[in-house]
Design a protein around this motif. Structure first.
Motif, PDB file in Angstrom:
ATOM      1  N   THR A 109      18.889   7.589  -9.547  1.00 24.77           N
ATOM      2  CA  THR A 109      18.360   6.261  -9.232  1.00 24.77           C
ATOM      3  C   THR A 109      19.019   5.208 -10.102  1.00 24.77           C
ATOM      4  N   LEU A 110      19.302   5.602 -11.331  1.00 26.95           N
ATOM      5  CA  LEU A 110      19.964   4.661 -12.217  1.00 26.95           C
ATOM      6  C   LEU A 110      21.356   4.365 -11.713  1.00 26.95           C
ATOM      7  N   VAL A 111      21.998   5.420 -11.216  1.00 27.58           N
ATOM      8  CA  VAL A 111      23.342   5.238 -10.701  1.00 27.58           C
ATOM      9  C   VAL A 111      23.290   4.198  -9.602  1.00 27.58           C
ATOM     10  N   LEU A 112      22.251   4.325  -8.724  1.00 25.55           N
ATOM     11  CA  LEU A 112      22.105   3.386  -7.622  1.00 25.55           C
ATOM     12  C   LEU A 112      22.063   1.957  -8.127  1.00 25.55           C
ATOM     13  N   SER A 113      21.318   1.765  -9.210  1.00 25.44           N
ATOM     14  CA  SER A 113      21.096   0.389  -9.627  1.00 25.44           C
ATOM     15  C   SER A 113      22.209  -0.141 -10.504  1.00 25.44           C
ATOM     16  N   ALA A 114      22.824   0.752 -11.255  1.00 21.17           N
ATOM     17  CA  ALA A 114      23.736   0.224 -12.256  1.00 21.17           C
ATOM     18  C   ALA A 114      25.196   0.471 -11.968  1.00 21.17           C
ATOM     19  N   SER A 139       0.815  -1.215   0.000  1.00 22.88           N
ATOM     20  CA  SER A 139       0.000   0.000   0.000  1.00 22.88           C
ATOM     21  C   SER A 139       0.847   1.263   0.000  1.00 22.88           C
ATOM     22  N   THR A 140       2.117   1.180   0.414  1.00 27.92           N
ATOM     23  CA  THR A 140       2.964   2.374   0.366  1.00 27.92           C
ATOM     24  C   THR A 140       4.151   2.162  -0.577  1.00 27.92           C
ATOM     25  N   ASN A 141       4.041   1.144  -1.438  1.00 28.54           N
ATOM     26  CA  ASN A 141       5.140   0.852  -2.355  1.00 28.54           C
ATOM     27  C   ASN A 141       5.388   2.030  -3.308  1.00 28.54           C
ATOM     28  N   THR A 142       6.640   2.280  -3.624  1.00 30.54           N
ATOM     29  CA  THR A 142       6.946   3.278  -4.647  1.00 30.54           C
ATOM     30  C   THR A 142       7.834   2.610  -5.703  1.00 30.54           C
ATOM     31  N   MET A 143       8.039   3.299  -6.801  1.00 28.84           N
ATOM     32  CA  MET A 143       8.824   2.704  -7.884  1.00 28.84           C
ATOM     33  C   MET A 143      10.235   2.344  -7.419  1.00 28.84           C
ATOM     34  N   ALA A 144      10.848   3.248  -6.642  1.00 27.76           N
ATOM     35  CA  ALA A 144      12.223   2.997  -6.207  1.00 27.76           C
ATOM     36  C   ALA A 144      12.278   1.818  -5.242  1.00 27.76           C
ATOM     37  N   VAL A 145      11.279   1.704  -4.355  1.00 21.97           N
ATOM     38  CA  VAL A 145      11.243   0.588  -3.412  1.00 21.97           C
ATOM     39  C   VAL A 145      11.039  -0.720  -4.175  1.00 21.97           C
ATOM     40  N   TYR A 146      10.138  -0.683  -5.142  1.00 24.54           N
ATOM     41  CA  TYR A 146       9.885  -1.858  -5.976  1.00 24.54           C
ATOM     42  C   TYR A 146      11.170  -2.280  -6.689  1.00 24.54           C
ATOM     43  N   MET A 147      11.904  -1.274  -7.164  1.00 19.88           N
ATOM     44  CA  MET A 147      13.140  -1.561  -7.895  1.00 19.88           C
ATOM     45  C   MET A 147      14.116  -2.324  -7.000  1.00 19.88           C
ATOM     46  N   LEU A 148      14.271  -1.859  -5.761  1.00 18.02           N
ATOM     47  CA  LEU A 148      15.216  -2.527  -4.866  1.00 18.02           C
ATOM     48  C   LEU A 148      14.732  -3.931  -4.528  1.00 18.02           C
ATOM     49  N   LYS A 149      13.425  -4.049  -4.233  1.00 17.49           N
ATOM     50  CA  LYS A 149      12.898  -5.349  -3.813  1.00 17.49           C
ATOM     51  C   LYS A 149      13.040  -6.383  -4.918  1.00 17.49           C
ATOM     52  N   ASN A 150      12.770  -5.979  -6.147  1.00 17.22           N
ATOM     53  CA  ASN A 150      12.728  -6.953  -7.235  1.00 17.22           C
ATOM     54  C   ASN A 150      13.987  -6.983  -8.080  1.00 17.22           C
ATOM     55  N   GLY A 151      14.840  -5.988  -7.906  1.00 17.10           N
ATOM     56  CA  GLY A 151      15.995  -5.901  -8.793  1.00 17.10           C
ATOM     57  C   GLY A 151      17.286  -6.399  -8.188  1.00 17.10           C
ATOM     58  N   GLN A 152      17.269  -6.637  -6.878  1.00 15.49           N
ATOM     59  CA  GLN A 152      18.531  -6.976  -6.229  1.00 15.49           C
ATOM     60  C   GLN A 152      19.089  -8.305  -6.723  1.00 15.49           C
ATOM     61  N   THR A 153      18.226  -9.273  -6.914  1.00 14.61           N
ATOM     62  CA  THR A 153      18.714 -10.562  -7.376  1.00 14.61           C
ATOM     63  C   THR A 153      18.485 -10.743  -8.874  1.00 14.61           C
ATOM     64  N   ALA A 154      17.850  -9.753  -9.508  1.00 14.33           N
ATOM     65  CA  ALA A 154      17.629  -9.816 -10.951  1.00 14.33           C
ATOM     66  C   ALA A 154      17.997  -8.458 -11.549  1.00 14.33           C
ATOM     67  N   PRO A 155      19.305  -8.195 -11.686  1.00 16.47           N
ATOM     68  CA  PRO A 155      19.748  -6.862 -12.106  1.00 16.47           C
ATOM     69  C   PRO A 155      19.190  -6.444 -13.463  1.00 16.47           C
ATOM     70  N   GLY A 156      18.907  -7.392 -14.330  1.00 18.47           N
ATOM     71  CA  GLY A 156      18.339  -7.039 -15.630  1.00 18.47           C
ATOM     72  C   GLY A 156      16.975  -6.402 -15.446  1.00 18.47           C
ATOM     73  N   TYR A 157      16.132  -7.074 -14.664  1.00 17.27           N
ATOM     74  CA  TYR A 157      14.792  -6.553 -14.407  1.00 17.27           C
ATOM     75  C   TYR A 157      14.874  -5.235 -13.628  1.00 17.27           C
ATOM     76  N   GLY A 209      13.149 -15.733  -3.810  1.00 21.46           N
ATOM     77  CA  GLY A 209      12.803 -15.187  -2.506  1.00 21.46           C
ATOM     78  C   GLY A 209      11.744 -14.105  -2.556  1.00 21.46           C
ATOM     79  N   SER A 210      12.007 -13.050  -3.316  1.00 26.90           N
ATOM     80  CA  SER A 210      11.119 -11.891  -3.298  1.00 26.90           C
ATOM     81  C   SER A 210       9.685 -12.221  -3.754  1.00 26.90           C
ATOM     82  N   PRO A 211       9.496 -12.802  -4.956  1.00 29.64           N
ATOM     83  CA  PRO A 211       8.116 -13.086  -5.373  1.00 29.64           C
ATOM     84  C   PRO A 211       7.409 -14.109  -4.482  1.00 29.64           C
TER      85      PRO A 211
END
Lengths: 334, 434
Positions: free
Chosen positions: B17-22, A279-297, B403-405
């Motif tokens: 933000t991109l810098v953070l991720s990439a 309910s308080t998710n934001t794009m940046a939070v989503y990015m960290l949650k889902n992108g940490q183990t899937a850098p492509g996504y 894990g996440s999903p």
């Protein structure tokens, strides 16, 4: 924002009397440009432009970040399961078909719009109030500005403790005989986003007030005097004189607020991590949650966030800030 | 000029933000030993950033250097998440001298991807004598029957409970079956105590509840075939969700469990147990340390006890099955052979005993268990010894992408937003992307 429109002293050099003189001045011009712009350009290119391009490149791959990238197509039968592969725009399609991500974008825009509609007017009112000479003005100014100075993580941690089901705020609500949210204000998905907005307002109102106060200093005193002589009351004066003259300041604040709302991360991450139930998710939070183990996504999410921020910024500049920028492009310094 | 400036600001802000991720972190270059000359330099990366464990590892490196003239070890402790998510992946990608020789390797899906990328040395024969001492805890570091990591600590999950509150509620014996657990929950509620604390804000602690019910509903054969094949067609995976949903419907968790974190502050799930505000918490072996940190005075309170996960009568799962995980060492493919000797030394009887004495975890070498002084860790070690089968954490076993999903789907189920089927669908969707 600097309003300087004069620069480029090298160009005003008079007509060259000889070829070598012109060559000298050209050389000097380039030396100046390299010395002044060079270091900043190197930093900007290395840490901004290159990562942007890298992210765009990674976003086309399915990748776990472990091995180096393979160019084999993900649909190819020869691909070994678990290895990286090129999957074109699939990461983007996946993002836009994930209801959690759509909800995150919605939350970002909720914060954006609520900030402009609620924080903005509130900040202007407080600034107008604090611009008057009155007792305790210094104290109120400090009190409003202190939250902005606090480190975001510290503020977030304090709020999450205060708002916990076993926290102080629930105790106070119960003490005065009202029904407190049993899961805590941040634990109830139906109100969490509004509570988050409340915390953000508490945190950033000081910044908005500061900007508005600075803007108010540029409104000439004579206009107020003239209005007073013409018989205008305080409210009328503010409405017809102060607010229009405060326009450029408000528009700049709206711009900064929009960018901040779209990139919202720290406060949300520490207080709720995007929950409860996104309910308080934001794009940046989503990015960290889902992108940490899937850098492509994760890179695809970063590119989307970048594109949205850039579009909003450019559209806003094109339409809302046009009058502030009038002539800036057409009469730009060569 | 201004428009350009503003555009630039916009671009910079958006790009940050991109810098953070990439942005790629440059890995600390370590020197791989050159066996051609007299000295061999080894780099050893671990995750102990504070004493006593950090000191123990440094001491171990010194002892090894003394016993092996010509070997020089650079030993560095990094914060766990930095090490796991950034430093090691980047160093392995860079390869050559940038890669450490001995480093932590996480079991299950992670070791599998690293083997697939060809980063790890096969230790099956070179470390055989050490491995033979460590029992079944070595299994999660095997890929296709070959050993790629040597675990130095392994523990299992169980309930960390408050003996005083249990007594007050009239719970004479710790529950061993699900009906007994339900009974304990009801009794704790009757004395107005939050029966079970769970930190669902962090997702994984809630996920673990589903993992445990999956272990209860799926037979060992199903686990062993489904996990490596990523095939979730067996109905037991849906049944896990049904069992969990039934359990959650008895409202066993603390108020605001959806927004509670697992380990941060007195209001986290570990903090609630540490401060006597919750009856129990289902958590891994590390919880003893967390409870200690969060309790007044910084030590694990006397009232804290441990018992293993309850079994579910009538379900297909093996009674007495346990779930857990641990930490192990891997050796880089191009590392000198002496690096394997270093790993063997780290899991030797004496070093394992000293590791146990630090209270940092349960040693994998049974000779080291005598060093355990922490009562609770001893109980977990006994639980591990009694377990009929040990399954690695399901998320680790499936792979980092799961894990996440998976955990998000479990939280949705628990909160009434999802179904037992939607958890399985999350698994299948992730599997389809492997």
């Amino acid at each position: 924002m600097s309003t300087s429109t004069q620069a480029g002293p090298a160009l005003v050099a008079g007509p060259a009397s000889s070829k070598s003189k012109r060559k000298d001045s050209n050389l000097r011009k380039w030396a100046e440009i390299i010395i002044f712009v060079g270091p900043a350009l190197v930093v900007f290119v290395t840490f901004v432009i290159v990562p942007v391009i890298q992210a765009a490149y990674y976003s086309l791959y399915r990748w776990n970040g472990v091995a180096s990238l393979n160019n084999i197509s993900c649909s190819s039968p020869e691909r070994v399961r678990g290895t990286s592969c090129f999957n074109g725009l699939d990461n983007y399609i996946q993002a836009f078909t994930d209801p959690d991500f759509i909800q995150a974008i919605g939350n970002n825009f909720f914060i954006l719009i609520a900030s402009i509609l609620i924080q903005g007017p509130l900040a202007i009112l407080v600034a107008l109030l604090l611009n008057r000479k009155m007792r305790g003005r210094g104290f109120i100014r400090a009190a409003i500005f202190v939250p902005y100075v606090l480190a975001e993580a510290i503020a977030a941690l304090s709020w999450s403790l205060l708002l916990s089901p076993r926290g102080a705020i629930n105790s106070w609500i119960t003490a005065i005989g009202l029904p407190a949210p049993s899961d805590g204000a941040l634990g109830d998905p139906s109100i969490a986003l509004w509570v988050m907005f409340g915390i953000l307002t508490w945190k950033y109102l000081g910044f908005a007030v500061l900007i508005m106060l600075a803007g108010l200093q540029s409104v000439p005193e004579e206009l107020h005097e003239a209005a007073a002589i013409d018989g205008a009351g305080w409210w009328k004066t503010q409405w017809h004189i102060t607010l229009p003259l405060l326009g450029p300041t408000i528009r700049i604040w709206v711009f900064l607020s929009m960018i901040g709302s779209l990139q919202l991360f720290d406060m949300v991450w520490v207080t709720t991590s995007g929950g409860p139930l996104n309910s308080t998710n934001t794009m940046a939070v989503y990015m960290l949650k889902n992108g940490q183990t899937a850098p492509g996504y994760g890179s695809a999410i970063a590119v989307i966030l970048f594109a949205i921020s850039l579009t909003v910024a450019l559209v806003y500049q094109r339409f809302a800030m046009r009058r502030d920028l009038e002539g800036a492009i057409t009469r730009g310094v060569r | 000029m201004r428009v350009i400036k503003l555009t630039a600001i916009g671009i910079i802000m958006a790009a940050s933000t991109l810098v953070l991720s990439a942005c790629a972190t440059t890995a600390d270059p370590g020197n791989t030993g050159d066996t051609g000359t007299e000295t061999v330099e080894l780099t050893w990366w671990h995750n102990a950033t504070s004493d006593p464990l950090k000191g123990v590892w440094e001491q171990v490196a010194k002892e090894f250097e003394n016993d092996h003239p010509g070997v020089k070890i650079t030993v560095t402790g990094y914060q766990n998440e930095d090490l796991q998510r950034t430093l090691i992946p980047q160093a392995l990608l860079a390869g050559g001298d940038a890669a450490p020789d001995v480093f932590m390797v996480w079991p299950g899906g992670e070791v599998r991807s690293q083997v697939q990328a060809g980063y790890l040395k096969d230790l099956t024969t070179s470390a055989a004598s050490s491995l033979s001492k460590l029992g079944s805890s070595i299994n999660p570091w095997q890929v296709d029957g070959k050993q790629y990591g040597v675990p130095y600590t392994f523990g299992i999950e169980g309930f960390w409970y408050n003996k005083n509150l249990f007594e007050e509620a009239g719970i004479a014996q710790v529950p061993t079956t699900l009906p007994e657990l339900n009974d304990a929950v009801a009794k704790l509620k009757a004395i107005n105590v939050a029966p079970i604390a769970v930190g669902a804000k962090d997702l994984w602690p809630a996920g673990h509840w589903w993992y445990q019910f999956a272990l209860a509903s799926c037979s060992v054969e199903t686990l062993e075939s489904a996990i490596p094949q990523l095939d979730f067609s067996d109905p037991c995976w849906v049944e896990a969700g049904t069992l969990l949903k039934e359990f959650v419907d008895t409202k066993p968790f603390q108020d605001g469990w959806l927004a509670t974190s697992a380990q941060t502050g007195a209001d986290s799930s570990a903090g609630l147990v540490a401060n006597g505000n919750a009856g129990m918490e289902l958590m891994g072996h590390w919880n003893s340390g967390k409870i200690g940190e969060l309790a007044p005075g910084g030590v694990v309170p006397e009232f804290v006890g441990w018992f293993p996960m309850v079994s579910v009568p009538g379900a297909a799962g093996l009674p007495g099955i346990a779930m857990g995980g641990g930490d192990g060492w891997g050796v880089y493919k191009d590392a000198p052979d002496v690096a394997v000797e270093l790993v063997a030394y780290i899991v030797s009887d004496d070093v394992q005993k000293r590791f146990a004495e630090t209270g940092s975890g349960i040693p994998t070498n049974p000779a080291g268990t005598s060093g355990l002084t922490d009562v609770n860790l001893k109980m977990v070690a006994d639980g591990l010894a009694d377990a009929t089968y040990v399954q690695l954490w399901l998320d680790s076993a499936l792979g980092p992408d799961f894990g996440s999903p998976l955990n998000q789907a479990v939280v949705d189920l628990m909160a009434g937003k999802g179904t037992p089927e939607s958890v399985v669908k999350a698994l299948e969707d992730t599997a389809a992307k492997q």
